[in-house]
Design a protein around this motif. Structure first.
Motif, PDB file in Angstrom:
ATOM      1  N   ASP A  81       3.388  54.490 -15.013  1.00 19.25           N
ATOM      2  CA  ASP A  81       4.578  55.114 -15.584  1.00 19.25           C
ATOM      3  C   ASP A  81       5.813  54.912 -14.714  1.00 19.25           C
ATOM      4  O   ASP A  81       6.918  55.238 -15.126  1.00 19.25           O
ATOM      5  CB  ASP A  81       4.347  56.617 -15.780  1.00 19.25           C
ATOM      6  CG  ASP A  81       3.284  56.891 -16.833  1.00 19.25           C
ATOM      7  OD1 ASP A  81       3.105  56.045 -17.729  1.00 19.25           O
ATOM      8  OD2 ASP A  81       2.631  57.943 -16.754  1.00 19.25           O
ATOM      9  N   ASP A  82       5.626  54.401 -13.485  1.00 16.35           N
ATOM     10  CA  ASP A  82       6.755  54.211 -12.573  1.00 16.35           C
ATOM     11  C   ASP A  82       7.566  52.988 -12.974  1.00 16.35           C
ATOM     12  O   ASP A  82       7.028  51.930 -13.268  1.00 16.35           O
ATOM     13  CB  ASP A  82       6.277  54.022 -11.133  1.00 16.35           C
ATOM     14  CG  ASP A  82       5.848  55.324 -10.489  1.00 16.35           C
ATOM     15  OD1 ASP A  82       6.198  56.394 -11.015  1.00 16.35           O
ATOM     16  OD2 ASP A  82       5.173  55.272  -9.450  1.00 16.35           O
ATOM     17  N   ASN A  83       8.871  53.154 -12.967  1.00 17.85           N
ATOM     18  CA  ASN A  83       9.797  52.065 -13.242  1.00 17.85           C
ATOM     19  C   ASN A  83      10.294  51.535 -11.907  1.00 17.85           C
ATOM     20  O   ASN A  83      10.801  52.310 -11.099  1.00 17.85           O
ATOM     21  CB  ASN A  83      10.967  52.577 -14.081  1.00 17.85           C
ATOM     22  CG  ASN A  83      11.879  51.476 -14.548  1.00 17.85           C
ATOM     23  OD1 ASN A  83      11.872  50.370 -14.025  1.00 17.85           O
ATOM     24  ND2 ASN A  83      12.682  51.789 -15.542  1.00 17.85           N
ATOM     25  N   PRO A  84      10.161  50.234 -11.641  1.00 12.70           N
ATOM     26  CA  PRO A  84      10.613  49.703 -10.359  1.00 12.70           C
ATOM     27  C   PRO A  84      12.077  50.005 -10.065  1.00 12.70           C
ATOM     28  O   PRO A  84      12.461  50.192  -8.922  1.00 12.70           O
ATOM     29  CB  PRO A  84      10.386  48.196 -10.464  1.00 12.70           C
ATOM     30  CG  PRO A  84       9.738  47.930 -11.755  1.00 12.70           C
ATOM     31  CD  PRO A  84       9.612  49.198 -12.501  1.00 12.70           C
ATOM     32  N   ALA A  85      12.897  50.083 -11.104  1.00 14.79           N
ATOM     33  CA  ALA A  85      14.333  50.321 -10.914  1.00 14.79           C
ATOM     34  C   ALA A  85      14.614  51.686 -10.300  1.00 14.79           C
ATOM     35  O   ALA A  85      15.638  51.880  -9.654  1.00 14.79           O
ATOM     36  CB  ALA A  85      15.064  50.193 -12.245  1.00 14.79           C
ATOM     37  N   ASP A  86      13.684  52.638 -10.472  1.00 16.33           N
ATOM     38  CA  ASP A  86      13.902  54.004 -10.017  1.00 16.33           C
ATOM     39  C   ASP A  86      13.332  54.282  -8.629  1.00 16.33           C
ATOM     40  O   ASP A  86      13.449  55.409  -8.141  1.00 16.33           O
ATOM     41  CB  ASP A  86      13.271  54.986 -11.008  1.00 16.33           C
ATOM     42  CG  ASP A  86      13.901  54.883 -12.389  1.00 16.33           C
ATOM     43  OD1 ASP A  86      15.082  54.483 -12.476  1.00 16.33           O
ATOM     44  OD2 ASP A  86      13.212  55.189 -13.373  1.00 16.33           O
ATOM     45  N   ASN A  87      12.689  53.320  -8.004  1.00 18.47           N
ATOM     46  CA  ASN A  87      12.012  53.542  -6.728  1.00 18.47           C
ATOM     47  C   ASN A  87      12.586  52.656  -5.629  1.00 18.47           C
ATOM     48  O   ASN A  87      13.040  51.548  -5.885  1.00 18.47           O
ATOM     49  CB  ASN A  87      10.515  53.230  -6.874  1.00 18.47           C
ATOM     50  CG  ASN A  87       9.841  54.158  -7.844  1.00 18.47           C
ATOM     51  OD1 ASN A  87       9.700  55.335  -7.586  1.00 18.47           O
ATOM     52  ND2 ASN A  87       9.426  53.623  -8.987  1.00 18.47           N
ATOM     53  N   ASP A  88      12.506  53.146  -4.391  1.00 14.07           N
ATOM     54  CA  ASP A  88      12.857  52.306  -3.244  1.00 14.07           C
ATOM     55  C   ASP A  88      11.684  51.444  -2.823  1.00 14.07           C
ATOM     56  O   ASP A  88      11.862  50.352  -2.292  1.00 14.07           O
ATOM     57  CB  ASP A  88      13.318  53.169  -2.065  1.00 14.07           C
ATOM     58  CG  ASP A  88      14.690  53.765  -2.306  1.00 14.07           C
ATOM     59  OD1 ASP A  88      15.519  53.098  -2.966  1.00 14.07           O
ATOM     60  OD2 ASP A  88      14.941  54.892  -1.848  1.00 14.07           O
ATOM     61  N   LEU A  89      10.462  51.952  -3.024  1.00 14.05           N
ATOM     62  CA  LEU A  89       9.238  51.193  -2.758  1.00 14.05           C
ATOM     63  C   LEU A  89       8.456  51.115  -4.056  1.00 14.05           C
ATOM     64  O   LEU A  89       8.255  52.122  -4.731  1.00 14.05           O
ATOM     65  CB  LEU A  89       8.379  51.883  -1.700  1.00 14.05           C
ATOM     66  CG  LEU A  89       8.944  51.936  -0.306  1.00 14.05           C
ATOM     67  CD1 LEU A  89       8.057  52.789   0.586  1.00 14.05           C
ATOM     68  CD2 LEU A  89       9.067  50.539   0.281  1.00 14.05           C
ATOM     69  N   PHE A  90       8.014  49.929  -4.408  1.00  8.87           N
ATOM     70  CA  PHE A  90       7.272  49.749  -5.656  1.00  8.87           C
ATOM     71  C   PHE A  90       6.343  48.559  -5.515  1.00  8.87           C
ATOM     72  O   PHE A  90       6.724  47.516  -4.979  1.00  8.87           O
ATOM     73  CB  PHE A  90       8.236  49.489  -6.822  1.00  8.87           C
ATOM     74  CG  PHE A  90       7.535  49.231  -8.127  1.00  8.87           C
ATOM     75  CD1 PHE A  90       7.146  50.278  -8.941  1.00  8.87           C
ATOM     76  CD2 PHE A  90       7.241  47.934  -8.531  1.00  8.87           C
ATOM     77  CE1 PHE A  90       6.485  50.045 -10.143  1.00  8.87           C
ATOM     78  CE2 PHE A  90       6.584  47.686  -9.722  1.00  8.87           C
ATOM     79  CZ  PHE A  90       6.216  48.750 -10.534  1.00  8.87           C
ATOM     80  N   VAL A  91       5.111  48.718  -6.006  1.00 10.25           N
ATOM     81  CA  VAL A  91       4.163  47.619  -6.156  1.00 10.25           C
ATOM     82  C   VAL A  91       3.472  47.826  -7.491  1.00 10.25           C
ATOM     83  O   VAL A  91       2.891  48.888  -7.735  1.00 10.25           O
ATOM     84  CB  VAL A  91       3.109  47.583  -5.028  1.00 10.25           C
ATOM     85  CG1 VAL A  91       2.111  46.457  -5.271  1.00 10.25           C
ATOM     86  CG2 VAL A  91       3.764  47.430  -3.667  1.00 10.25           C
ATOM     87  N   GLY A  92       3.569  46.851  -8.372  1.00 11.03           N
ATOM     88  CA  GLY A  92       2.925  46.946  -9.676  1.00 11.03           C
ATOM     89  C   GLY A  92       2.603  45.570 -10.217  1.00 11.03           C
ATOM     90  O   GLY A  92       3.294  44.596  -9.918  1.00 11.03           O
ATOM     91  N   THR A  93       1.539  45.489 -11.022  1.00 14.84           N
ATOM     92  CA  THR A  93       1.111  44.206 -11.577  1.00 14.84           C
ATOM     93  C   THR A  93       1.249  44.226 -13.093  1.00 14.84           C
ATOM     94  O   THR A  93       0.819  45.164 -13.756  1.00 14.84           O
ATOM     95  CB  THR A  93      -0.341  43.900 -11.177  1.00 14.84           C
ATOM     96  OG1 THR A  93      -0.426  43.851  -9.754  1.00 14.84           O
ATOM     97  CG2 THR A  93      -0.795  42.560 -11.738  1.00 14.84           C
ATOM     98  N   GLY A 101      18.391  51.209  -9.895  1.00 18.75           N
ATOM     99  CA  GLY A 101      18.763  51.702 -11.215  1.00 18.75           C
ATOM    100  C   GLY A 101      18.928  50.611 -12.248  1.00 18.75           C
ATOM    101  O   GLY A 101      18.799  50.863 -13.441  1.00 18.75           O
ATOM    102  N   ASP A 102      19.206  49.381 -11.794  1.00 22.64           N
ATOM    103  CA  ASP A 102      19.308  48.256 -12.727  1.00 22.64           C
ATOM    104  C   ASP A 102      17.909  47.774 -13.089  1.00 22.64           C
ATOM    105  O   ASP A 102      17.052  47.642 -12.222  1.00 22.64           O
ATOM    106  CB  ASP A 102      20.093  47.097 -12.121  1.00 22.64           C
ATOM    107  CG  ASP A 102      21.584  47.372 -12.029  1.00 22.64           C
ATOM    108  OD1 ASP A 102      22.022  48.373 -12.629  1.00 22.64           O
ATOM    109  OD2 ASP A 102      22.290  46.605 -11.361  1.00 22.64           O
ATOM    110  N   GLU A 103      17.685  47.483 -14.351  1.00 20.80           N
ATOM    111  CA  GLU A 103      16.383  47.011 -14.806  1.00 20.80           C
ATOM    112  C   GLU A 103      16.392  45.502 -14.974  1.00 20.80           C
ATOM    113  O   GLU A 103      15.918  44.954 -15.962  1.00 20.80           O
ATOM    114  CB  GLU A 103      15.978  47.720 -16.097  1.00 20.80           C
ATOM    115  CG  GLU A 103      15.715  49.189 -15.885  1.00 20.80           C
ATOM    116  CD  GLU A 103      15.197  49.899 -17.119  1.00 20.80           C
ATOM    117  OE1 GLU A 103      15.213  49.318 -18.221  1.00 20.80           O
ATOM    118  OE2 GLU A 103      14.775  51.047 -16.965  1.00 20.80           O
ATOM    119  N   GLY A 104      16.954  44.812 -13.974  1.00 19.13           N
ATOM    120  CA  GLY A 104      16.975  43.367 -13.972  1.00 19.13           C
ATOM    121  C   GLY A 104      18.374  42.829 -13.816  1.00 19.13           C
ATOM    122  O   GLY A 104      19.292  43.551 -13.436  1.00 19.13           O
TER     123      GLY A 104
END
Length: 123
Positions: free
Chosen positions: A25-37, A84-87
């Motif tokens: 459920d985590d959006n990379p744009a909202d986090n300072d640290l993110f790892v997702g596949t 905050g930007d999604e790309g």
């Protein structure tokens, strides 16, 4: 004392990895640290479109997109996208094109030095 320092160092490393691993459920744009596949269709110049995975790693505002399972596709690295930007659409660190993502989807269509990356993936 050395044993205590080793234990504390190990605990810090394990804690950092646990915090960096994100739920679906985590959006990379909202986090300072993110790892997702993300899994789906990927391609690269000379590598036909096929099933693959893209692991997104974000530290601060810097992203790395690591491709797996569909041939030898090099990673897209050191892409800076504001929190905050999604790309982005345009050129960033020599990559020109579109990278769009949110908690569920990742779409990539970029070019750099005559090579093309694509991804249409979901989490």
């Amino acid at each position: 004392m050395k044993q205590l320092l080793k234990f504390l160092s190990l605990a810090l490393i394990v804690g950092t990895v646990a915090l960096a691993s994100c739920s679906k459920d985590d959006n990379p744009a909202d986090n300072d640290l993110f790892v997702g596949t993300y899994s789906g269709t990927t391609s690269y110049t000379g590598v036909p479109s096929g099933n693959g995975k893209v692991t997104v790693v974000k530290v601060g505002n810097t992203y790395k997109f690591d491709f797996r399972d569909n041939g030898d596709i090099p990673s897209i690295t050191d892409v800076t996208i504001a929190k905050g930007d999604e790309g982005y659409i345009g050129t960033a660190n020599g990559y020109t094109g579109i990278i769009k993502f949110n908690a569920n989807n990742l779409n990539i269509a970029v070019t750099k030095s005559g090579n093309n990356w694509t991804a249409d993936c979901n989490r």
